[in-house]
Design a protein around this motif. Structure first.
Motif, short mmCIF file in Angstrom:
data_model
loop_
_atom_site.label_atom_id
_atom_site.label_comp_id
_atom_site.label_asym_id
_atom_site.label_seq_id
_atom_site.Cartn_x
_atom_site.Cartn_y
_atom_site.Cartn_z
N TRP A 39 0.84 -1.20 0.00
CA TRP A 39 0.00 0.00 0.00
C TRP A 39 0.87 1.25 0.00
O TRP A 39 0.64 2.19 -0.76
N GLN A 43 1.10 4.10 -2.96
CA GLN A 43 0.76 5.51 -2.72
C GLN A 43 1.93 6.44 -2.99
O GLN A 43 1.76 7.53 -3.52
N ASP A 64 -2.83 10.76 6.37
CA ASP A 64 -3.75 10.03 5.48
C ASP A 64 -4.00 8.62 6.01
O ASP A 64 -5.14 8.13 6.00
N ASP A 67 -6.26 8.71 9.02
CA ASP A 67 -7.65 8.97 8.61
C ASP A 67 -8.33 7.68 8.14
O ASP A 67 -9.48 7.41 8.48
N ILE A 68 -7.60 6.89 7.36
CA ILE A 68 -8.16 5.62 6.87
C ILE A 68 -8.40 4.67 8.03
O ILE A 68 -9.46 4.05 8.14
N ILE A 86 -5.13 -2.00 6.82
CA ILE A 86 -5.45 -1.13 5.69
C ILE A 86 -5.14 -1.88 4.40
O ILE A 86 -4.10 -2.52 4.27
#
Length: 87
Positions: A39, A43, A64, A67-68, A86
């Motif tokens: 991931w 990103q 970020d 937040d996820i 995640i």
């Protein structure tokens, strides 16, 4: 941001799982959160090959990522172990 979910500035690279572990706390309960290397590489559009580069990039994307993770905690999107992973 939900003030009931707190994230410590702690992150640990786990090469055996190819993921970064970072803890969260909600209502006094410790929640293990995991971010796969794949991931982070997707990103950042970087091939991250050293633990130092992985952690540095994680820190760059921390807000970020949190937040996820926060949204997943609020949605109770836990895996079988009670962790947030995640995707």
């Amino acid at each position: 941001m939900n003030q009931n979910i707190l994230f410590a500035d702690i992150q640990t690279w786990h090469s055996d799982q190819q993921a970064i572990h970072f803890p969260a706390q909600q209502g006094g309960a410790l929640i293990n959160c995991w971010l796969p290397l794949s991931w982070l590489q997707q990103q950042s559009e970087c091939a991250l090959s050293t633990p130092e580069a992985i952690i540095t990039t994680f820190i760059e994307y921390r807000f970020d990522i949190e937040d996820i993770a926060e949204a997943m905690i609020e949605d109770e999107d836990f895996n079988d172990n009670g962790d947030i992973v995640i995707k």
